[in-house]
Structures are given as C-alpha cells and as structure tokens.
Design an enzyme around this catalytic site. Structure first.
Site, PDB file in Angstrom:
ATOM      1  N   GLY A 196       0.783  -1.195   0.258  1.00  0.00           N
ATOM      2  CA  GLY A 196      -0.019  -0.018   0.039  1.00  0.00           C
ATOM      3  C   GLY A 196       0.891   1.180   0.070  1.00  0.00           C
ATOM      4  CG  ASP A 198      -5.687  -9.037  -4.176  1.00  0.00           C
ATOM      5  OD1 ASP A 198      -5.712  -8.884  -2.889  1.00  0.00           O
ATOM      6  OD2 ASP A 198      -6.663  -9.330  -4.761  1.00  0.00           O
ATOM      7  CB  VAL A 199      -1.990  -7.502   0.445  1.00  0.00           C
ATOM      8  CG1 VAL A 199      -0.630  -6.782  -0.060  1.00  0.00           C
ATOM      9  CG2 VAL A 199      -3.202  -6.700   1.026  1.00  0.00           C
ATOM     10  CG  ASN A 206       0.658   1.588   4.627  1.00  0.00           C
ATOM     11  OD1 ASN A 206       0.264   2.175   5.521  1.00  0.00           O
ATOM     12  ND2 ASN A 206       0.478   1.856   3.460  1.00  0.00           N
ATOM     13  CB  SER A 224      -5.652   2.351  13.208  1.00  0.00           C
ATOM     14  OG  SER A 224      -6.502   3.441  13.643  1.00  0.00           O
ATOM     15  CE1 TYR A 237      -8.472   1.039   9.130  1.00  0.00           C
ATOM     16  CE2 TYR A 237      -8.913   2.627  11.307  1.00  0.00           C
ATOM     17  CZ  TYR A 237      -8.198   2.213  10.150  1.00  0.00           C
ATOM     18  OH  TYR A 237      -6.893   2.588   9.926  1.00  0.00           O
ATOM     19  CE  LYS A 261      -5.640  -0.869  10.020  1.00  0.00           C
ATOM     20  NZ  LYS A 261      -4.612  -0.943   9.208  1.00  0.00           N
TER      21      LYS A 261
END
Length: 264
Positions: A12, A62-63, A89, A143, A156, A160
């Site tokens: 990323g 594509d991770v 990332n 995050s 999200y 994280k």
C-alpha cells in the site's frame, strides 16, 4: 543513513501513509519495493525514491492473495537482491457504522481480508526467509482505532486490534530467531480515509453541518489530540525507520502510538 544497504517492502505504498513510509526509508538509505494495486501512483512514488539515489520497484500486488504475495517476494529478491524489512501498510475502511448494524457482511469480509488476513499471509510467507537469515524486521500498521474501540468504524476498529494482537503473537514466536515484529498505531491524519469520514459527519451530524470536511477534521484534532496538531505520513514513516533500524534491535512486540497523545 540508518538503513543503508537494506531492502524494504511497503504494501500500500502508493499514497498516504504508505508513501510517507517509502520516502522516509529511502531518505535513510533503503532500496524500496512498492506493492500496490494502484500501479500509476506507485510509479510516481518510485520515481521520487530514485530521485533520492535509491533503487525502487513497483509490483502490482493483491495482498489478500497468497500467490501474489509469493510473487512479490520472489521478484524483490531477484531484482533487489534481498529483503530486510516488511511493512504491512495496505488497508481499507468500510462505510461508517454507528449503529454497528449499518455495516454489512460484505463490509466485514472486505476489511478483514485486507487488514488482517493479508498480514497473516505476508508474515507466513516471509517468516522462513527471515528465520534462515536469523534477521528481519516486520512492521504492521495498525491504528489508534484498534485500542479505542471506535463505534464510528466497527469493522476497521476490530481489524486493527486484530493486527495488534497478531503482531504480539508473531513477535513472541520469531524473537528467538533474531526477528523483530512491531506495530505502529497512527493517530489522526488528513488522508482519503479521514476525508471520507469527515464528509459523512457533515451529512449526518448537525454539529458539523455548516463546516467543510477539512474544518471537521481540524475541529476533531483540536478536541481530542493533547498536542493540538495532526499527524502526517512522515510522522509514521520516521517511526517505521526507527523500528527498522539497528537502534530498535531490542524493541519487539510493541504497538507504538504516533498520535499526539490521543490514546494517553
């Protein structure tokens, strides 16, 4: 030049925090592989790296796909000669929750795949190589949402926290092999992610109805950050440089908050 002779992979890395990490590492002497689905902006970042006198390669990746990750590592070893640092990332957010029922199964699946599954896949693929070399640095970008249980972004936030927990698990397992594994928890940055969130707040919260998205962002910075200033991609980049350097040789299993004191 703390990273002279090192080769780093940043997933990323085409924009935002990823670009900041790439450029900070290049400034410290590292050659960098930028793994991203967005090849055109990644190419521009690669040009910036080359302008600093370092080597750069762009690999469309594509991770969430194991084959893509293995192809990435094979190409980097072939073209740059080695891998010393892996920075996970790449990440996505979902549409805002609050209530949490606003989020769909598809939201959860996508965020989990990109934010958590990808970190497992990359760590799984790089571990044998680092173990053989008895050296290596893995830096996972988490995050502050992972430690603050944010009701505005449930998928999200949960993903994280998963990154933070997985970082500690891998750090404990790989420590005897001389491999350092850490996470960085960025605070509040004016990225595309926050711009989208601020636009949502303007539309849905009467308190912000008369503000621009940037004004909403600045009001949140002033309200929740003790140091009263936003974070930047370079702030995260310099933290990553430290964790990748010999100065951090005894730092592992940590979640470093670069947030101006928010979580504090």
């Amino acid at each position: 030049m703390r990273l002279t002779g090192k080769v780093a992979i940043v997933t990323g890395g085409a924009m935002g925090i990823g670009r900041g990490i790439v450029l900070c590492m290049a400034k410290e002497g590292a050659d960098v592989a930028i793994a991203d689905l967005q090849v055109e902006p990644a190419g521009k970042v690669a040009d910036e790296v080359k302008a600093l006198g370092r080597k750069a390669v762009v690999v469309k990746t594509d991770v969430t796909k194991e084959a893509d990750i293995q192809a990435l590592f094979d190409r980097v070893k072939r073209e740059l000669g080695r891998i010393d640092v892996l920075v996970n990332n790449a990440g996505v957010s979902s549409k805002p929750g609050l209530p949490f029922t606003n989020n769909t199964e598809a939201d959860w699946d996508r965020v989990y795949a990109v934010n958590v599954k990808s970190v497992f896949l990359t760590c799984k693929a790089i571990a044998p190589y680092f173990i053989e070399r008895k050296a290596g640095r893995i830096i996972n970008i988490a995050s502050i949402a992972g430690t603050m249980n944010s009701p505005v972004m449930p998928p999200y936030s949960v993903s994280k926290m998963g990154v933070i927990t997985f970082t500690k698990i891998v750090a404990k397992e790989l420590a005897p092999h001389g491999i350092n594994v850490n996470a960085i928890c960025p605070g509040i940055l004016w990225t595309a992610f926050w711009q989208e969130l601020a636009e949502h707040m303007v539309k849905t919260n009467p308190q912000f109805a008369a503000m621009t998205p940037r004004q909403v962002f600045e009001s949140r910075v002033n309200a929740v950050i003790p140091m009263k200033r936003e974070q930047t991609p370079e702030d995260i980049g310099w933290a990553a440089v430290f964790l990748a350097s010999d100065e951090a040789r005894n730092v592992t299993g940590q979640a470093l908050h670069v947030d101006g004191g928010v979580v504090m």
